[in-house]
Motif scaffolding. Structure first.
Motif, mmCIF file in Angstrom:
data_model
loop_
_atom_site.group_PDB
_atom_site.id
_atom_site.type_symbol
_atom_site.label_atom_id
_atom_site.label_comp_id
_atom_site.label_asym_id
_atom_site.label_seq_id
_atom_site.Cartn_x
_atom_site.Cartn_y
_atom_site.Cartn_z
ATOM 1 N N ASN A 1 0.821 -1.219 0.000
ATOM 2 C CA ASN A 1 0.000 0.000 0.000
ATOM 3 C C ASN A 1 0.864 1.282 0.000
ATOM 4 O O ASN A 1 0.345 2.372 -0.213
ATOM 5 N N TYR B 1 2.628 2.064 -2.311
ATOM 6 C CA TYR B 1 2.416 2.588 -3.662
ATOM 7 C C TYR B 1 1.015 2.266 -4.192
ATOM 8 O O TYR B 1 0.324 3.148 -4.679
ATOM 9 N N HIS B 2 0.603 1.011 -4.073
ATOM 10 C CA HIS B 2 -0.653 0.603 -4.701
ATOM 11 C C HIS B 2 -1.874 1.012 -3.872
ATOM 12 O O HIS B 2 -1.802 1.091 -2.653
ATOM 13 N N SER B 3 -2.992 1.258 -4.577
ATOM 14 C CA SER B 3 -4.194 1.722 -3.893
ATOM 15 C C SER B 3 -4.884 0.564 -3.178
ATOM 16 O O SER B 3 -4.747 -0.605 -3.563
ATOM 17 N N TYR C 1 -7.418 -1.599 -5.261
ATOM 18 C CA TYR C 1 -6.719 -2.524 -6.170
ATOM 19 C C TYR C 1 -6.173 -3.718 -5.385
ATOM 20 O O TYR C 1 -6.377 -4.871 -5.773
ATOM 21 N N LYS D 1 -0.148 2.042 -10.123
ATOM 22 C CA LYS D 1 -0.736 2.213 -8.790
ATOM 23 C C LYS D 1 -2.041 1.425 -8.625
ATOM 24 O O LYS D 1 -2.251 0.768 -7.609
ATOM 25 N N MET D 2 -2.898 1.482 -9.634
ATOM 26 C CA MET D 2 -4.195 0.820 -9.535
ATOM 27 C C MET D 2 -4.481 -0.059 -10.731
ATOM 28 O O MET D 2 -5.622 -0.202 -11.138
ATOM 29 N N ILE E 1 2.267 -6.057 -9.263
ATOM 30 C CA ILE E 1 2.763 -5.216 -8.169
ATOM 31 C C ILE E 1 4.122 -4.683 -8.610
ATOM 32 O O ILE E 1 4.972 -5.444 -9.072
#
Ligand code: V1P
Ligand code: CA
Ligand code: ZN
Length: 393
Positions: free
Chosen positions: A66, A68-70, A73, A149-150, A158
């Motif tokens: 998290n 970086y990634h939402s 997602y 990111k999403m 990832i």
């Protein structure tokens, strides 16, 4: 043991997770996680583990991903099964929203674990480099440079590289990201579009119409506006089919040499995608193991802390050759490494059809016509140097 000595006061760390290698994208999918097994067993057969510190990578936590990634997602990635969720749950809209379940980014058993292991290896590598416990940290299971990111993209779910660079930024003021995968490193470029603390530089086959992902033109240097400190901090080296070791090496040393002089990075993240080798199932270049490895050797000579990531590579035997050679380079074996390979290694199985002794010196692939005129190569270096004038000294 095998003629490889551990240099005193110089540490190479090696981060792998054998569980990751067991995952399958599907029968016809070009991404074969078992190429990591092949690489590791070749590396072992040369005795290299004796000369480095070996770590089983942990799985990255949700919180780490998290960074970086939402959340929506990640939540979706964590709940999907190989069988798409029944239509009445989300009507298939989430898969479309996150680019999941198509032929490039299929849903498979254990997908979330696979992703967190890849990210875990690269995060461990970054932490060792931050703590100064490692001079070069290797994460061949990482390098998944297209993930957004999403959104999943091009076999990547990832973006372990972005996560690792975010860690490096905690202890180093400036990070240079270099990408020698045959594809454009669009995900990493996008993630750091608006910062002047990361410069990204990708070398790739470029064709906006017919080669994935279609981005990374010479004049794509980051969004230019007076409020964006990241302007001019994306460097792209678009190439055509058939580039040779000689041209690529010349370009690499000029481009990276100029960047280092101007940007003065404090650490390097090098994505070593092996699909830029000749004979790759998806690639288009004529690079040999030597030419590919020369890029790693040049970066090592800069004497900066460095992470080596994997990435693409769709002819597994060649992937194993390149990443073995590059592990040797990290370890400082500059002469030819002992080509006497123990008879019993599982690796031998995969090479037994070859006529020649399976040495690393073998010429890979049928040469493709070289569509890179010398004039264009010079133009590229010139453009890069012009861009770099905008970068604050
Ligand atoms: O070209 C595409 C699709 C078609 N467009 C709608 C997008 N996808 C490529 C993806 C390549 C990903 C490379 C990843 C990496 O940079 C990092 C790990 O190496 C693609 C290709 C191709 N020849 O470019 N997908 C496939 N081939 C494919 C073939 C068989 C089964 C599934 C996917
Ligand atoms: Ca690239
Ligand atoms: Zn690639």
């Amino acid at each position: 043991e095998y003629g490889i000595v551990r240099p005193k006061g110089y540490n190479v760390t090696f981060h792998t997770n054998p569980e990751m290698e067991k995952h399958h994208f599907g029968q016809t999918h070009p991404m074969k996680p078992w190429r990591l097994t092949l690489s590791k067993s070749l590396i072992m057969s040369y005795g290299m583990p004796y000369a480095m510190n070996n770590y089983i990578a942990r799985t990255a936590t949700y919180e780490e991903l998290n960074d970086y990634h939402s959340q929506d997602y990640l939540d979706y990635l964590g709940t999907v099964l190989p069988e798409p969720v029944p239509r009445d749950v989300d009507g298939g809209t989430n898969e479309m929203r996150f680019n999941l379940g198509g032929s490039d980014c299929p849903l498979f058993e254990g997908l979330y674990d696979y992703c967190s292991m890849s990210a875990g290896g690269s995060l461990d590598a970054a932490r060792k480099v931050c703590n100064k416990e490692s001079d070069i940290a290797i994460s061949w299971g990482g390098g998944l440079h297209h993930a957004k990111k999403m959104e999943a993209s091009g076999f990547c779910y990832i973006n372990d590289i972005v996560l690792a660079i975010l860690q490096l930024l905690r202890c180093y003021p400036r990070v240079l990201y270099i990408d020698i995968d045959v594809h454009h490193g669009d995900g990493v470029e996008e993630a750091f579009y608006s910062t002047d603390r990361v410069m990204t530089c990708s070398f790739h086959k470029y064709d906006p119409v017919s080669f994935f992902p279609g981005t990374g033109a010479l004049d794509d240097n980051g969004p230019k506006n007076e409020y964006n400190p990241g302007a001019h901090h994306a460097i792209n080296v678009p190439l055509n089919d058939g580039i040779t070791d000689e041209q690529y090496g010349w370009l690499f040393e000029n481009v990276i040499g100029s960047i280092v002089e101007r940007f003065r990075p404090s650490a390097i993240a090098l994505q070593c995608g092996a699909d830029s080798l000749a004979g790759d199932r998806l690639g288009r270049f004529n690079l040999q193991v030597q030419g590919h490895g020369q890029c790693v050797a040049f970066c090592k000579k800069l004497g900066l802390p460095m992470i080596l990531f994997g990435g693409g590579g769709y002819t597994p035997r060649n992937v194993a050759r390149a990443w073995t050679w590059e592990t040797a380079i990290a370890l400082g074996v500059d002469k030819k490494i002992n080509p006497v390979i123990p008879q019993h290694t599982p690796w031998r199985e995969h090479f037994r059809q070859e006529e020649l002794l399976p040495t690393l010196e073998q010429i890979l692939g049928d040469p493709k016509p070289n569509k890179n005129p010398q004039k264009r190569i010079l133009e590229i270096v010139q453009h890069v140097q012009e861009q770099l004038r905008f970068v604050q000294h």
